[in-house]
Scaffold this active site. Structure first.
Site, PDB file in Angstrom:
ATOM      1  N   ASP A 204       1.619  -7.148  -0.775  1.00 59.35           N
ATOM      2  CA  ASP A 204       2.569  -6.044  -0.635  1.00 59.35           C
ATOM      3  C   ASP A 204       3.945  -6.575  -0.222  1.00 59.35           C
ATOM      4  O   ASP A 204       4.044  -7.491   0.591  1.00 59.35           O
ATOM      5  CB  ASP A 204       2.009  -5.124   0.464  1.00 59.35           C
ATOM      6  CG  ASP A 204       2.652  -3.756   0.492  1.00 59.35           C
ATOM      7  OD1 ASP A 204       2.574  -3.050  -0.517  1.00 59.35           O
ATOM      8  OD2 ASP A 204       3.208  -3.392   1.548  1.00 59.35           O
TER       9      ASP A 204
ATOM     10  N   HIS B  73      -0.086   2.884  -8.015  1.00 61.29           N
ATOM     11  CA  HIS B  73      -0.231   4.030  -7.097  1.00 61.29           C
ATOM     12  C   HIS B  73       1.108   4.528  -6.568  1.00 61.29           C
ATOM     13  O   HIS B  73       1.124   5.447  -5.748  1.00 61.29           O
ATOM     14  CB  HIS B  73      -1.131   3.613  -5.938  1.00 61.29           C
ATOM     15  CG  HIS B  73      -0.480   2.548  -5.091  1.00 61.29           C
ATOM     16  ND1 HIS B  73      -0.190   1.287  -5.586  1.00 61.29           N
ATOM     17  CD2 HIS B  73      -0.030   2.555  -3.825  1.00 61.29           C
ATOM     18  CE1 HIS B  73       0.399   0.584  -4.649  1.00 61.29           C
ATOM     19  NE2 HIS B  73       0.512   1.326  -3.561  1.00 61.29           N
ATOM     20  N   ASP B  74       2.205   3.913  -6.967  1.00 64.89           N
ATOM     21  CA  ASP B  74       3.521   4.298  -6.456  1.00 64.89           C
ATOM     22  C   ASP B  74       4.372   4.995  -7.506  1.00 64.89           C
ATOM     23  O   ASP B  74       5.592   5.145  -7.314  1.00 64.89           O
ATOM     24  CB  ASP B  74       4.286   3.049  -5.974  1.00 64.89           C
ATOM     25  CG  ASP B  74       3.717   2.469  -4.688  1.00 64.89           C
ATOM     26  OD1 ASP B  74       3.083   3.217  -3.926  1.00 64.89           O
ATOM     27  OD2 ASP B  74       3.906   1.261  -4.459  1.00 64.89           O
TER      28      ASP B  74
HETATM   29  O1  TEU Z   1       5.476  -0.519  -1.867  1.00 64.50           O
HETATM   30  C1  TEU Z   1       6.690  -1.177  -1.661  1.00 64.50           C
HETATM   31  C2  TEU Z   1       7.920  -0.497  -2.145  1.00 64.50           C
HETATM   32  O2  TEU Z   1       8.936  -0.732  -1.546  1.00 64.50           O
HETATM   33  C3  TEU Z   1       8.035   0.338  -3.329  1.00 64.50           C
HETATM   34  O3  TEU Z   1       7.919  -0.469  -4.407  1.00 64.50           O
HETATM   35  C4  TEU Z   1       7.199   1.559  -3.351  1.00 64.50           C
HETATM   36  O4  TEU Z   1       7.071   1.920  -4.687  1.00 64.50           O
HETATM   37  C5  TEU Z   1       7.733   2.732  -2.608  1.00 64.50           C
HETATM   38  O5  TEU Z   1       7.685   3.842  -3.422  1.00 64.50           O
HETATM   39  C6  TEU Z   1       9.065   2.634  -1.994  1.00 64.50           C
HETATM   40  O6  TEU Z   1       9.954   3.641  -2.350  1.00 64.50           O
HETATM   41  C7  TEU Z   1       4.362  -0.962  -1.152  1.00 64.50           C
HETATM   42  C8  TEU Z   1       3.164  -0.117  -1.487  1.00 64.50           C
HETATM   43  O7  TEU Z   1       2.852  -0.298  -2.836  1.00 64.50           O
HETATM   44  C9  TEU Z   1       3.453   1.301  -1.128  1.00 64.50           C
HETATM   45  O8  TEU Z   1       2.400   2.161  -1.468  1.00 64.50           O
HETATM   46  C10 TEU Z   1       3.707   1.354   0.358  1.00 64.50           C
HETATM   47  O9  TEU Z   1       4.111   2.628   0.727  1.00 64.50           O
HETATM   48  C11 TEU Z   1       4.757   0.339   0.783  1.00 64.50           C
HETATM   49  O10 TEU Z   1       4.550  -0.938   0.231  1.00 64.50           O
HETATM   50  C12 TEU Z   1       4.767   0.146   2.270  1.00 64.50           C
HETATM   51  O11 TEU Z   1       3.686  -0.645   2.624  1.00 64.50           O
END
Ligand code: TEU
Length: 612
Positions: free
Chosen positions: A223, A358-359
């Site tokens: 991450d 998932h984002d």
């Molecule tokens: O995401 C990191 C991140 O900064 C982004 O790419 C993410 O898409 C987010 O929408 C920020 O706007 C990672 C994980 O994939 C995410 O699910 C977590 O919320 C984040 O780290 C924090 O651990």
């Protein structure tokens, strides 16, 4: 432990190579979002035994490696990306023994398992943070990033810098007890670890990484991998959003001065000795060339990274206006794909292929067409054909293989559970600007992280789409699960699922072309058709070429001149290898039907492929 490790891991040579190429290049990775995959306990929350019960489904699909999103102990402020104990499992998911069983069951099916390593920050509930916040003289004080307050001209306390966090609001939270602010790039529940502290790094390597590698897992999705080194001056970012007290500041905490040193150290001390595979999440990259140092084989940092330029299209940027939807053209989309296909040429770096996680919203809802069942099916297949013909390691997200779509547009904000969605929506409401509220809701309907997090649609005839037998599920099940579900598609050769299975087999069979081939964009300015050439660069691949022609629209389009684009002399040298239509386009006197149906995709090759 030693014995567990040697039993569970495949013996590889020093560089992690099997034969000429490492296993993970041609492998198909599949991301499981555990809360929504399969619930075995009728609690409405997915779990590890549920996942184990569907491993045969994944093996049958053609998956080689499962990436499991965080299952560790956590207060779930950010769905487990806020870990309070890296060595324990959040009870609704199961136990450490369940993870051991999952590892063994994956290995028994010749699949690997990687876990999600979340070590930019912990939860506020982690023992390290509790100790750190207990006093200014705590031995762990320096494991997190603490700074004194500043005061404005009216003597009011303000944070140490003006930085804006990912989830809206400042990156600093005041701690009453010790009278200092701590840094958090995400929610206040997710304080950032201080990678500058040597003991803290050692604890990360040992307690979060070696612990799981010793138990036999095969590596990590890492991450926020480029955010461990911050600029340590802690100064204000330039004001680019005058309406707000906090400002986007990725240049202050992304790709910082020691980032490559930290990742190399992590590689040397942990990843390399275990031959662990690594795929890091790399955001805010200005240019693809800046990606190379992270993934160049000789740099010995990471095997792979996810770069987000393509998946971010349509967002209004990473910060304030993220959910104010910004339309883009197909040519911009193609240009982004090309950039991240070609930047590795002539280097020893590697790339990845993905369009969901998932984002983000579902790919078929964002890039395809869900306005009719026919267009949904056609575009889901064409997106699959696009993905399987691209160079790099392929990552699929759960449900992508059955064409799962975004949550229905009638659902209101109450169905959005994600901390990011809720905070951005609240920020719009707090602004008092009704248009901004409407625009934010519109953006959320396309882009929100929630869409990919609703329960997996296993079976149209079962309660909760077969995800859970419980009376409630943690997120609402899609109303359309009767039409889109795995059971309905299994064995139906015209379905999205069966198409993915064939497509993945094809990708592996012609990996010189699809996984490793050279990418050349064609018809670049065309706003309806997506066309490119893939060429084998291996000696055994000879002069093999594949032409990918996709109609990225709901109208019939002319096909390109296939013979010319493939560089063939006669029409008889051209073969249709694969197509998204059930029987393939008609052959008319050796010529292919010219018209591309709405959202039709085809792959032509210049060689005899035999039966596929
Ligand atoms: O995401 C990191 C991140 O900064 C982004 O790419 C993410 O898409 C987010 O929408 C920020 O706007 C990672 C994980 O994939 C995410 O699910 C977590 O919320 C984040 O780290 C924090 O651990």
């Amino acid at each position: 432990m030693e014995c567990l490790r040697s039993k569970a891991r495949t013996p590889l040579n020093g560089t992690g190579l099997i034969g000429k190429e490492p296993w993970w290049k041609a492998a198909v990775f599949y991301q499981v979002y555990p809360a929504s995959f399969k619930d075995s306990s009728a609690e409405g929350w997915g779990d590890i035994p549920g996942l184990i019960s569907e491993l045969d489904y994944l093996a049958d699909l053609g998956v080689d490696c499962v990436w499991l999103s965080p299952v560790f102990e956590s207060p779930q402020a950010d769905m487990g990306y806020d870990v309070s104990d890296y060595q324990a499992i959040y009870a609704p998911y199961g136990t450490v023994v369940d993870v051991d069983r999952l590892t063994a069951e994956c290995h028994a099916r010749d699949m690997k398992l990687i876990l999600d390593l979340v070590v930019n920050h912990t939860s506020v509930e982690h023992a390290w943070f509790k100790e750190s916040r207990s006093s200014k003289t705590s031995p762990k004080r320096d494991w997190y990033i603490w700074r004194p307050a500043r005061y404005d001209s009216h003597g009011r306390r303000i944070p140490p810098t003006n930085w804006r966090g990912y989830f809206a609001g400042p990156t600093w939270t005041w701690d009453e007890d010790t009278q200092e602010y701590y840094l958090h790039l995400y929610a206040p529940d997710q304080p950032d670890l201080n990678w500058e502290n040597d003991e803290c790094r050692e604890a990360i390597y040992n307690d979060t990484m070696r612990f799981w590698l010793d138990r036999g897992v095969d590596g990590f999705r890492i991450d926020t991998v480029n955010k461990y080194s911050k600029r340590t001056e802690y100064v204000d970012a330039p004001v680019t959003d005058p309406q707000s007290d906090s400002q986007p500041a990725p240049e202050m905490w992304c790709n910082g001065p020691r980032i490559h040193e930290f990742i190399r150290e992590m590689n040397q001390k942990v990843l390399a000795p275990y031959n662990a595979v690594s795929v890091g999440e790399l955001s805010n990259m200005a240019s693809p060339h800046d990606v190379i140092p992270y993934v160049s084989a000789s740099a010995k940092e990471l095997d792979m990274v996810f770069e987000f330029s393509m998946i971010r299209l349509g967002t209004g940027g990473g910060f304030g206006p993220k959910y104010i939807y910004r339309p883009y053209t197909l040519s911009t989309f193609k240009e982004t794909v090309k950039k991240f296909q070609t930047f590795i040429e002539g280097t020893d770096a590697w790339t990845t292929v993905f369009c969901e996680n998932h984002d983000n919203g579902r790919a078929v809802s964002r890039f395809g067409d869900t306005s009719t069942p026919e267009l949904w099916r056609a575009s889901a297949k064409t997106l699959a054909l696009w993905q399987i013909t691209l160079t790099g390691t392929l990552f699929l997200y759960q449900g992508q293989e059955i064409g799962m779509v975004n949550m229905p547009s009638e659902w209101g904000i109450e169905e959005y559970k994600d901390v990011e969605s809720r905070n951005f929506y609240q920020e719009a409401v707090d602004s008092g600007d009704e248009q901004r509220v409407r625009d934010t809701m519109h953006g959320l309907r396309i882009l929100a992280r929630d869409h990919s997090r609703i329960p997996f649609q296993w079976d149209g005839g079962k309660k909760n789409a077969g995800f859970s037998e419980g009376d409630r599920t943690w997120m609402r099940v899609h109303d359309g699960f009767g039409e889109i579900n795995a059971m309905k598609q299994r064995g139906d050769q015209g379905s999205v699922l069966e198409f993915w299975k064939r497509a993945l087999r094809l990708r592996k069979r012609f990996k010189d072309l699809f996984v490793h081939g050279r990418f050349t964009a064609l018809e670049e300015g065309d706003e309806k058709r997506f066309v490119y050439l893939k060429e084998s660069t291996t000696e055994s691949g000879g002069n093999r070429r594949a032409l990918v022609v996709m109609n990225w629209s709901k109208e019939v389009q002319k096909c390109v001149d296939v013979k010319k684009s493939l560089g063939c002399e006669g029409a008889d040298e051209v073969r249709l290898l694969f197509s998204t239509t059930d029987r393939g386009p008609k052959m008319v006197g050796g010529e292919h039907e010219a018209a591309l149906r709405p959202w039709e995709g085809r792959v032509y090759v210049n060689f005899e492929a035999g039966d596929i």
